[in-house]
Design a protein around this motif. Structure first.
Motif, short mmCIF file in Angstrom:
data_model
loop_
_atom_site.label_atom_id
_atom_site.label_comp_id
_atom_site.label_asym_id
_atom_site.label_seq_id
_atom_site.Cartn_x
_atom_site.Cartn_y
_atom_site.Cartn_z
N SER A 8 42.27 43.58 31.34
CA SER A 8 41.36 42.51 31.74
C SER A 8 40.51 43.00 32.91
N GLU A 9 39.30 42.52 32.95
CA GLU A 9 38.44 42.84 34.09
C GLU A 9 38.86 41.94 35.24
N PRO A 10 39.15 42.50 36.42
CA PRO A 10 39.68 41.69 37.52
C PRO A 10 38.73 40.60 38.00
N ASP A 11 37.42 40.77 37.80
CA ASP A 11 36.49 39.71 38.21
C ASP A 11 36.43 38.58 37.18
N VAL A 12 36.96 38.81 35.98
CA VAL A 12 37.03 37.78 34.95
C VAL A 12 38.40 37.09 35.01
N TYR A 13 39.46 37.90 35.01
CA TYR A 13 40.83 37.37 35.10
C TYR A 13 41.73 38.51 35.56
N GLY A 14 42.04 38.53 36.83
CA GLY A 14 42.83 39.60 37.40
C GLY A 14 44.27 39.19 37.64
N GLU A 16 45.78 38.56 40.37
CA GLU A 16 45.93 37.46 41.33
C GLU A 16 45.71 36.10 40.67
N ALA A 17 44.76 36.03 39.75
CA ALA A 17 44.56 34.79 38.99
C ALA A 17 45.79 34.51 38.13
N HIS A 51 43.81 46.48 35.07
CA HIS A 51 42.46 46.11 35.49
C HIS A 51 41.48 47.15 34.94
N ASN A 53 37.28 48.19 33.73
CA ASN A 53 35.88 48.03 34.11
C ASN A 53 35.71 47.73 35.59
N THR A 54 36.45 48.47 36.40
CA THR A 54 36.39 48.35 37.85
C THR A 54 36.60 49.73 38.44
#
Length: 155
Positions: A8-14, A16-17, A51, A53-54
């Motif tokens: 998952s991309e951390p800015d979409v759903y990482g 921490e979410a 994570h 695409n980061t």
């Protein structure tokens, strides 16, 4: 018990979410091979949370499958990114799993480290051009990942 890796991309759903949500549905997978891997998951399986695409990409934590064969609701959202017009509530095309947060790593287990430690035949993630969002992890590879990442949870 089997082992898996989900991306998952951390800015979409990482991670921490995922920690805040505790239990979440892994929706939006629209690749048939990845979907078949989701269908193969069993309750209790451990899943490395990656994570993508980061900068840098890497394994961020661990979750556990708590429910399988969940109908992916995003396939019915007409204005959504994952809408599938061929899918109906009576005959859904996309199923997924619910996962529960287990732990976040204090430091990312970076892709470069994984490339140094594993051959592409061992860990599909390190194969150039591999883009699947769900991949199986062999038991011996999972055990090495647990050690490399310093996970508190392992089997």
């Amino acid at each position: 018990m089997a082992y898996w890796l989900i991306k998952s991309e951390p800015d979409v759903y990482g991670i921490e979410a995922m920690r805040q949500e505790n239990i979440g549905i892994w929706d939006g997978v629209r690749n048939y091979q990845a979907r078949n891997f989701l269908k193969s998951m069993k309750s209790g399986d451990l899943v490395f949370f990656y994570h993508s695409n980061t900068k840098p990409p890497g394994i961020a934590g661990l979750v556990q499958v708590v429910e399988t064969m969940v109908v992916d609701p995003s396939q019915f959202e007409v204005d959504g990114e994952y809408y599938d017009p061929k899918s109906t509530p009576e005959y859904p095309r996309w199923h997924t799993v619910k996962v529960q947060f287990l732990e976040a790593l204090p430091e990312l287990l970076e892709l470069n480290t994984l490339r140094e430690q594993f051959e592409p035949e061992e860990l599909l993630l390190v194969k150039r051009g591999s883009r699947l969002s769900v991949i199986p992890i062999a038991d011996n590879v999972a055990q090495r990942l647990f050690k490399l990442g310093g996970f508190k949870h392992s089997a």
